[in-house]
Design an enzyme around this catalytic site. Structure first.
Site, PDB file in Angstrom:
ATOM      1  N   HIS A   1       1.256  96.693 -40.256  1.00 31.67           N
ATOM      2  CA  HIS A   1       2.306  96.834 -39.450  1.00 31.67           C
ATOM      3  C   HIS A   1       1.728  97.731 -38.178  1.00 31.67           C
ATOM      4  CE1 HIS A   1       2.994 100.683 -41.591  1.00 31.67           C
ATOM      5  NE2 HIS A   1       3.148 101.201 -40.499  1.00 31.67           N
TER       6      HIS A   1
ATOM      7  N   GLU B   1       7.096  95.457 -39.422  1.00 38.01           N
ATOM      8  CA  GLU B   1       6.839  95.470 -40.748  1.00 38.01           C
ATOM      9  C   GLU B   1       6.316  93.603 -40.846  1.00 38.01           C
ATOM     10  OE1 GLU B   1       6.161  97.491 -42.936  1.00 38.01           O
ATOM     11  OE2 GLU B   1       7.446  99.235 -42.718  1.00 38.01           O
TER      12      GLU B   1
END
Length: 236
Positions: free
Chosen positions: A138, A143
């Site tokens: 990330h 994410e």
């Protein structure tokens, strides 16, 4: 892409600091995109020293930070606003009103996301964006998922991210479960991107992100498409 491998964290911090300092010297009123976490602390110490020595002037610089935890205001010592104030802003001559961090306590988070994107656009974009990288790839708090998220957004943090950040809290249970983060568009539209990663634990994800396929399952991999990317990795 310029991929640089160095031996020590101190060397990484010095090289990264010099690149940011060069940007400020080249364009005194530049917009710097900044990051939090343990990786940039040494870089910020270098910049503080250069400023205190009179070699670097931040008086015309504007900063935009990548992200903030949802629910933590700037007085909370685990908030990213607090981190930036104590690790950089309070020690250099940047006007505090020129420093920007997403508001993790906004009443309407969608409006805050739109406000932050508009702010970056109104500033003319980011001249140099500093990034770290998570063990899952990330950047910011973007994410792994099925697609690259374009704008500033609210994200539920991956359990691995919560676990990695638990060292800054009394326990993992106290780590906020969500955050507001700059999206991929502002990062990719930055004129220059500098990503730093240190230590053996980051070796595998650096290899995966910058020598593997471009995929939203490894968010940092999209940086392979950036026209001016520098990655500095320290082995220790």
């Amino acid at each position: 892409m310029n991929l640089i491998t160095v031996k020590t964290y101190e060397e990484l911090s010095r090289k990264a600091g010099k690149l940011i300092a060069s940007q400020v010297l080249l364009k005194p009123n530049c917009v710097l995109g900044l990051a939090t976490g343990s990786s940039p602390i040494g870089t910020y110490k270098y910049l503080i020293e250069e400023c205190k020595n009179g070699d670097l002037d931040f008086s015309k610089v504007t900063t935009v930070n990548l992200d903030e935890y949802i629910g933590l205001d700037g007085t909370n010592d685990q908030s990213y606003r607090y981190f930036m104030n104590t690790n950089l802003f309070e020690h250099i001559n940047v006007p505090m009103e020129n420093t920007n961090v997403p508001n993790g306590c906004a009443e309407d988070m969608q409006k805050e996301c739109a406000r932050y994107d508009a702010l970056i656009e109104d500033l003319g974009g980011i001249d140099l964006q500093l990034l770290g990288i998570g063990l899952d790839g990330h950047i910011g708090f973007n994410e792994p998922c099925e697609f690259f998220v374009k704008g500033t957004n609210v994200v539920e943090l991956d359990p691995s991210t919560i676990e990695a950040n638990a060292r800054f809290f009394a326990s993992a249970d106290e780590v906020p479960k969500s955050a507001i983060t700059m999206g991929m568009q502002a990062i990719m539209q930055a004129k220059n991107v500098l990503l730093i990663a240190n230590g053996p634990a980051k070796r595998e994800i650096v290899e995966k992100a910058f020598k593997g396929p471009i995929t939203p399952l490894v968010p940092a991999s999209i940086l392979q498409l950036h026209p001016s990317l520098t990655v500095i990795y320290s082995e220790n």
